[in-house]
Design a protein around this motif. Structure first.
Motif, PDB file in Angstrom:
ATOM      1  N   GLU A  97       0.711  -1.004   0.097  1.00  0.00           N
ATOM      2  CA  GLU A  97      -0.033  -0.144   0.105  1.00  0.00           C
ATOM      3  C   GLU A  97       0.908   1.265   0.062  1.00  0.00           C
ATOM      4  O   GLU A  97       0.397   2.305  -0.603  1.00  0.00           O
ATOM      5  CB  GLU A  97      -1.071   0.031   1.024  1.00  0.00           C
ATOM      6  N   GLU A 122      -0.930  -2.707 -12.729  1.00  0.00           N
ATOM      7  CA  GLU A 122      -1.952  -1.745 -11.650  1.00  0.00           C
ATOM      8  C   GLU A 122      -1.087  -1.037 -10.885  1.00  0.00           C
ATOM      9  O   GLU A 122      -1.337   0.366 -10.745  1.00  0.00           O
ATOM     10  CB  GLU A 122      -3.154  -2.465 -11.202  1.00  0.00           C
ATOM     11  N   ASP A 123      -0.135  -1.765 -10.303  1.00  0.00           N
ATOM     12  CA  ASP A 123       0.654  -1.136  -9.411  1.00  0.00           C
ATOM     13  C   ASP A 123       1.712  -0.197  -9.889  1.00  0.00           C
ATOM     14  O   ASP A 123       1.778   0.886  -9.265  1.00  0.00           O
ATOM     15  CB  ASP A 123       1.638  -2.220  -8.870  1.00  0.00           C
ATOM     16  N   ARG A 125       0.830   1.862 -12.483  1.00  0.00           N
ATOM     17  CA  ARG A 125       0.310   3.106 -12.576  1.00  0.00           C
ATOM     18  C   ARG A 125      -0.056   3.574 -11.337  1.00  0.00           C
ATOM     19  O   ARG A 125      -0.244   5.009 -11.324  1.00  0.00           O
ATOM     20  CB  ARG A 125      -1.205   2.645 -13.513  1.00  0.00           C
ATOM     21  N   ARG A 126      -0.398   3.040 -10.459  1.00  0.00           N
ATOM     22  CA  ARG A 126      -0.600   3.659  -8.905  1.00  0.00           C
ATOM     23  C   ARG A 126       0.636   4.441  -8.427  1.00  0.00           C
ATOM     24  O   ARG A 126       0.475   5.509  -8.125  1.00  0.00           O
ATOM     25  CB  ARG A 126      -0.997   2.715  -8.060  1.00  0.00           C
TER      26      ARG A 126
END
Length: 151
Positions: A97, A122-123, A125-126
């Protein structure tokens, strides 16, 4: 700012790659946390790090051993940092996180597992949206890691 690296496994397994990365980290004076996706993987890695080479071993521990503060490499399934690591390795689909307070976060993902590849995207992009320095690494035909993208 944390240096975030994504390593895409296509030619070698985690068992081949992780010990070398951990060894390099220890040689640089870094303490490490390896966050795995399951307790079974933690147990497997704990056994593997003792036997991956006839010439050496990597000093490590997990909750089964206790004394996290004494361990240069801590194996876990949770997001804690009980050994004061500056580098976190995330394997087997483990999620982070936050990477705050780390010098480096290393996501190692299996290119043969589409769900894990999707998660890595996804990670990426995050963390990119969080203004981190991010790089994507892939092995060439000779097994050398090549930086294929930086954001």
């Amino acid at each position: 700012m944390t240096d975030i690296r994504f390593y895409h496994l296509e030619r070698q397994s985690l068992d081949d790659v992780l010990p070398k990365m951990l060894q390099t980290s220890l040689e640089r004076g870094w303490r490490c946390v390896v966050q795995a996706g399951s307790e079974e993987r933690v147990e497997h890695l704990a056994a593997h790090l003792w036997t991956f080479s006839d010439e050496s071993f990597l000093p490590h521990g997990s909750k089964a051993d206790g004394s996290a503060v004494l361990q240069p490499i801590w194996l876990t399934t949770d997001a804690g940092n009980p050994n004061g690591a500056s580098v976190r390795f995330l394997v087997d689909g483990a999620r982070a996180e936050s990477v705050e307070g780390l010098e480096r976060a290393v996501f190692i993902f299996d290119g043969n597992d589409e769900a894990v590849v999707k998660q890595a995207r996804e990670d990426w992009r995050r963390f990119k949206a969080g203004q981190h320095e991010i790089s994507y690494w892939q092995q060439d035909e000779g097994g050398r890691w090549i930086n294929r993208a930086t954001a």
